[in-house]
Each structure stands twice: as C-alpha cells, then as structure tokens.
Design a protein around this motif. Structure first.
Motif, PDB file in Angstrom:
ATOM      1  N   THR A 101      -0.449   7.101  -0.060  1.00 32.25           N
ATOM      2  CA  THR A 101      -0.458   8.400   0.605  1.00 32.25           C
ATOM      3  C   THR A 101      -1.244   9.424  -0.220  1.00 32.25           C
ATOM      4  O   THR A 101      -2.042  10.201   0.317  1.00 32.25           O
ATOM      5  CB  THR A 101       0.977   8.903   0.818  1.00 32.25           C
ATOM      6  OG1 THR A 101       1.679   7.984   1.657  1.00 32.25           O
ATOM      7  CG2 THR A 101       0.984  10.279   1.487  1.00 32.25           C
ATOM      8  N   GLU A 102      -1.032   9.411  -1.525  1.00 31.15           N
ATOM      9  CA  GLU A 102      -1.771  10.327  -2.399  1.00 31.15           C
ATOM     10  C   GLU A 102      -3.264  10.010  -2.402  1.00 31.15           C
ATOM     11  O   GLU A 102      -4.098  10.917  -2.449  1.00 31.15           O
ATOM     12  CB  GLU A 102      -1.216  10.239  -3.824  1.00 31.15           C
ATOM     13  CG  GLU A 102       0.110  10.951  -4.027  1.00 31.15           C
ATOM     14  CD  GLU A 102       0.418  11.121  -5.500  1.00 31.15           C
ATOM     15  OE1 GLU A 102       0.285  10.135  -6.249  1.00 31.15           O
ATOM     16  OE2 GLU A 102       0.775  12.239  -5.903  1.00 31.15           O
ATOM     17  N   ALA A 103      -3.604   8.722  -2.366  1.00 35.90           N
ATOM     18  CA  ALA A 103      -5.015   8.333  -2.338  1.00 35.90           C
ATOM     19  C   ALA A 103      -5.691   8.867  -1.083  1.00 35.90           C
ATOM     20  O   ALA A 103      -6.828   9.343  -1.125  1.00 35.90           O
ATOM     21  CB  ALA A 103      -5.139   6.809  -2.406  1.00 35.90           C
ATOM     22  N   ASP A 104      -4.991   8.779   0.040  1.00 36.96           N
ATOM     23  CA  ASP A 104      -5.533   9.306   1.293  1.00 36.96           C
ATOM     24  C   ASP A 104      -5.792  10.805   1.180  1.00 36.96           C
ATOM     25  O   ASP A 104      -6.848  11.306   1.580  1.00 36.96           O
ATOM     26  CB  ASP A 104      -4.564   9.018   2.436  1.00 36.96           C
ATOM     27  CG  ASP A 104      -5.071   9.543   3.768  1.00 36.96           C
ATOM     28  OD1 ASP A 104      -5.966   8.909   4.351  1.00 36.96           O
ATOM     29  OD2 ASP A 104      -4.571  10.599   4.218  1.00 36.96           O
ATOM     30  N   HIS A 105      -4.821  11.530   0.624  1.00 34.53           N
ATOM     31  CA  HIS A 105      -4.982  12.968   0.464  1.00 34.53           C
ATOM     32  C   HIS A 105      -6.118  13.301  -0.508  1.00 34.53           C
ATOM     33  O   HIS A 105      -6.853  14.272  -0.304  1.00 34.53           O
ATOM     34  CB  HIS A 105      -3.677  13.582  -0.046  1.00 34.53           C
ATOM     35  CG  HIS A 105      -2.562  13.530   0.955  1.00 34.53           C
ATOM     36  ND1 HIS A 105      -1.232  13.695   0.610  1.00 34.53           N
ATOM     37  CD2 HIS A 105      -2.576  13.314   2.294  1.00 34.53           C
ATOM     38  CE1 HIS A 105      -0.479  13.586   1.700  1.00 34.53           C
ATOM     39  NE2 HIS A 105      -1.278  13.361   2.726  1.00 34.53           N
ATOM     40  N   LEU A 106      -6.271  12.479  -1.540  1.00 31.32           N
ATOM     41  CA  LEU A 106      -7.305  12.737  -2.534  1.00 31.32           C
ATOM     42  C   LEU A 106      -8.699  12.538  -1.937  1.00 31.32           C
ATOM     43  O   LEU A 106      -9.613  13.333  -2.188  1.00 31.32           O
ATOM     44  CB  LEU A 106      -7.102  11.811  -3.736  1.00 31.32           C
ATOM     45  CG  LEU A 106      -7.869  12.156  -5.020  1.00 31.32           C
ATOM     46  CD1 LEU A 106      -7.560  13.579  -5.464  1.00 31.32           C
ATOM     47  CD2 LEU A 106      -7.520  11.160  -6.118  1.00 31.32           C
ATOM     48  N   ILE A 145      -3.905   0.819   7.308  1.00 33.03           N
ATOM     49  CA  ILE A 145      -2.780   0.343   6.498  1.00 33.03           C
ATOM     50  C   ILE A 145      -1.839   1.488   6.178  1.00 33.03           C
ATOM     51  O   ILE A 145      -0.606   1.350   6.240  1.00 33.03           O
ATOM     52  CB  ILE A 145      -3.291  -0.311   5.204  1.00 33.03           C
ATOM     53  CG1 ILE A 145      -4.074  -1.585   5.536  1.00 33.03           C
ATOM     54  CG2 ILE A 145      -2.122  -0.643   4.276  1.00 33.03           C
ATOM     55  CD1 ILE A 145      -4.773  -2.201   4.334  1.00 33.03           C
ATOM     56  N   SER A 146      -2.399   2.642   5.845  1.00 32.77           N
ATOM     57  CA  SER A 146      -1.574   3.808   5.535  1.00 32.77           C
ATOM     58  C   SER A 146      -0.726   4.214   6.733  1.00 32.77           C
ATOM     59  O   SER A 146       0.444   4.581   6.584  1.00 32.77           O
ATOM     60  CB  SER A 146      -2.472   4.972   5.100  1.00 32.77           C
ATOM     61  OG  SER A 146      -1.710   6.114   4.790  1.00 32.77           O
ATOM     62  N   THR A 147      -1.292   4.129   7.925  1.00 36.80           N
ATOM     63  CA  THR A 147      -0.545   4.468   9.135  1.00 36.80           C
ATOM     64  C   THR A 147       0.601   3.485   9.355  1.00 36.80           C
ATOM     65  O   THR A 147       1.722   3.884   9.700  1.00 36.80           O
ATOM     66  CB  THR A 147      -1.479   4.447  10.359  1.00 36.80           C
ATOM     67  OG1 THR A 147      -2.521   5.422  10.160  1.00 36.80           O
ATOM     68  CG2 THR A 147      -0.714   4.789  11.634  1.00 36.80           C
ATOM     69  N   LEU A 159      -0.775  -2.616   0.755  1.00 40.33           N
ATOM     70  CA  LEU A 159      -0.929  -1.296   0.144  1.00 40.33           C
ATOM     71  C   LEU A 159      -1.934  -1.358  -1.009  1.00 40.33           C
ATOM     72  O   LEU A 159      -2.724  -0.432  -1.204  1.00 40.33           O
ATOM     73  CB  LEU A 159       0.420  -0.784  -0.348  1.00 40.33           C
ATOM     74  CG  LEU A 159       1.450  -0.468   0.740  1.00 40.33           C
ATOM     75  CD1 LEU A 159       2.801  -0.138   0.114  1.00 40.33           C
ATOM     76  CD2 LEU A 159       0.983   0.695   1.608  1.00 40.33           C
ATOM     77  N   ARG A 160      -1.917  -2.448  -1.757  1.00 35.19           N
ATOM     78  CA  ARG A 160      -2.887  -2.614  -2.832  1.00 35.19           C
ATOM     79  C   ARG A 160      -4.306  -2.695  -2.267  1.00 35.19           C
ATOM     80  O   ARG A 160      -5.246  -2.114  -2.812  1.00 35.19           O
ATOM     81  CB  ARG A 160      -2.571  -3.879  -3.636  1.00 35.19           C
ATOM     82  CG  ARG A 160      -3.383  -4.015  -4.916  1.00 35.19           C
ATOM     83  CD  ARG A 160      -2.910  -5.213  -5.732  1.00 35.19           C
ATOM     84  NE  ARG A 160      -3.310  -6.451  -5.103  1.00 35.19           N
ATOM     85  CZ  ARG A 160      -4.487  -7.058  -5.338  1.00 35.19           C
ATOM     86  NH1 ARG A 160      -5.364  -6.511  -6.166  1.00 35.19           N
ATOM     87  NH2 ARG A 160      -4.786  -8.191  -4.748  1.00 35.19           N
ATOM     88  N   THR A 220       7.881   0.952   1.637  1.00 32.09           N
ATOM     89  CA  THR A 220       7.501   1.951   2.623  1.00 32.09           C
ATOM     90  C   THR A 220       7.210   3.258   1.932  1.00 32.09           C
ATOM     91  O   THR A 220       7.527   3.450   0.754  1.00 32.09           O
ATOM     92  CB  THR A 220       8.635   2.167   3.650  1.00 32.09           C
ATOM     93  OG1 THR A 220       9.744   2.773   2.977  1.00 32.09           O
ATOM     94  CG2 THR A 220       9.059   0.851   4.275  1.00 32.09           C
ATOM     95  N   THR A 221       6.601   4.160   2.657  1.00 35.25           N
ATOM     96  CA  THR A 221       6.326   5.487   2.095  1.00 35.25           C
ATOM     97  C   THR A 221       7.618   6.233   1.798  1.00 35.25           C
ATOM     98  O   THR A 221       7.679   7.052   0.897  1.00 35.25           O
ATOM     99  CB  THR A 221       5.480   6.311   3.073  1.00 35.25           C
ATOM    100  OG1 THR A 221       6.075   6.263   4.364  1.00 35.25           O
ATOM    101  CG2 THR A 221       4.080   5.747   3.160  1.00 35.25           C
ATOM    102  N   ASP A 222       8.731   5.950   2.554  1.00 33.92           N
ATOM    103  CA  ASP A 222      10.013   6.576   2.267  1.00 33.92           C
ATOM    104  C   ASP A 222      10.530   6.111   0.911  1.00 33.92           C
ATOM    105  O   ASP A 222      11.038   6.886   0.110  1.00 33.92           O
ATOM    106  CB  ASP A 222      11.034   6.229   3.354  1.00 33.92           C
ATOM    107  CG  ASP A 222      10.692   6.887   4.671  1.00 33.92           C
ATOM    108  OD1 ASP A 222       9.934   7.875   4.647  1.00 33.92           O
ATOM    109  OD2 ASP A 222      11.175   6.422   5.719  1.00 33.92           O
TER     110      ASP A 222
END
Length: 235
Positions: A101-106, A145-147, A159-160, A220-222
């Motif tokens: 999630t952080e990678a997507d935001h970055l 994958i993030s979705t 995720l990797r 999971t992201t949670d």
C-alpha cells in the motif's frame, strides 16, 4: 500520342506518387509509435476495432502529454524518494500488505512531483504510456494485486511480486528526463526481462531486491495495518 493520353499518364503518375508517399508516411508513423509506446502499442491495437483507431488514440495521448508540465526531479528529491523506497522495502519483511500500500502511494507521489495528474487511475495509465510504455504493464499488475490485497485475496508471494512491479516504474520515474521532447527515450532502459515473470521490466528491478516476508501465510492490508500500529506503539 494525343494530349488526352498524356494528361491521363501524368494524372496516374501523380496519383501513384501520392499513394506511395502516403504509404511511406504511414509506415514511418507506425514505426515511431511502436518505438515510443513499446508493448502498449500492440495492446491498444488488440483492444480497438482497427489499427488506424488505435494509432489515432496513441497520437491523442502524445498531444495531451505535450501539454503537461512534466519535469525531471532534482538530485536532492531523487535521494529523498530513494530513501523512502528503501524504508518501504524493509517494512515488507514484517508487513507485506502494508508495504505494498505504501509503495502504491509512493509511486503516485513521485508521479505528482513530476507533474503527472494522478486523480484517475486510467488517465494515469494513459499519460504514463507516452514515456513509460515499456514498464506500464508492471504498474497495471501491481495495482491489480494491491486491489485484491484490499479484499484479502492476495498471497504474500503475490505481494512481493507487486513490490517488484511497483519498483520497475518507480525507478524509471526517478531517472527519466523531464522534457516531453525526449519522447520515449526514458523508457528504453527497461528492455531487460524479469527473472521470474518473463515480462519486460526495469534492468534494476529484480526479485532479489525485495526481501522475503517473515510470515509464509497470506497477509491482508488489515493485518499489515495492525502490524504497523504495533510497531508505532512499541508492542
């Protein structure tokens, strides 16, 4: 030979010359678009009803891109983002979902820093395709994958892979020149093939760059969010 025949011959010759010239121009344009958009060219051709419509769409993307204020990052900004990526990658070991999630935001943050509009994902793809067509599929796969991870449907290995895909575009965005006149030259460094996936990717973005997560179970992201909060609270 009568004048009428001479006129007819001249007309036929002119038409032939125009036809050949048009054909040559079409081939040159097609070659240029293929060179600039890479795999994205074939993808659009397959999606549209005919090649002409596909090429018109790619030309429209170029025109929009030329109107954007795309700029290169200065050395200091590149260094800051590089350090941020290293931190995100290290966080992957204990919290894979959170790191993705952080990678997507970055990646989105770097795009905005360079002048790309970031409100709509499909528009992001369209704009990026002009200068980063060869790494665009990495971004698509990472986003997919993030979705799925948000719906608890992505394994740790997936995720990797998402981290590998995000990094391919991230590093290219850091290094690419800013002027739209540079065309697709910034994306030509992405001709190497990914070790595991066999897809075109960044020459410096290999699976070895992303460490293995501690937990073999899907995260999971949670789960990642809870892990991050525990780290913050010191427990």
């Amino acid at each position: 030979m009568s004048t009428v025949i001479w006129v007819a011959v001249v007309v036929v010759a002119v038409v032939a010359i125009v036809a050949v010239g048009y054909f040559v121009l079409q081939q040159q344009r097609r070659h240029r678009l293929r060179d600039r958009f890479g795999p994205e060219y074939e993808r659009i051709v397959q999606e549209r009803e005919n090649r002409r419509d596909a090429e018109q769409e790619l030309i429209a993307r170029e025109q929009r891109f030329s109107s954007l204020d795309i700029r290169a990052l200065d050395a200091g900004t590149r260094e800051i983002y590089t350090k941020k990526w290293m931190e995100v990658q290290e966080r992957f070991v204990d919290a894979p979902g959170f790191a993705v999630t952080e990678a997507d935001h970055l990646v989105t943050s770097v795009m905005a820093e360079r002048g790309y509009p970031t409100e709509d994902f499909e528009q992001r793809l369209s704009d990026l395709s002009v200068a980063h067509g060869r790494t665009l599929d990495h971004y698509r796969q990472a986003h997919e994958i993030s979705t799925r991870a948000a719906h608890k449907e992505a394994s740790t290995e997936e995720l990797r892979q998402a981290m590998v895909h995000y990094r391919a575009l991230f590093e290219e965005l850091l290094d690419a020149p800013g002027s739209s006149a540079d065309g697709g030259r910034g994306s030509r460094r992405a001709e190497a093939v990914d070790g595991d996936s066999g897809r075109t990717g960044s020459t410096v973005s290999t699976d070895r760059d992303v460490p293995e997560a501690n937990s073999p179970e899907p995260e999971t992201t949670d789960d990642a969010g809870r892990a991050s909060r525990r780290d913050t609270q010191g427990r």
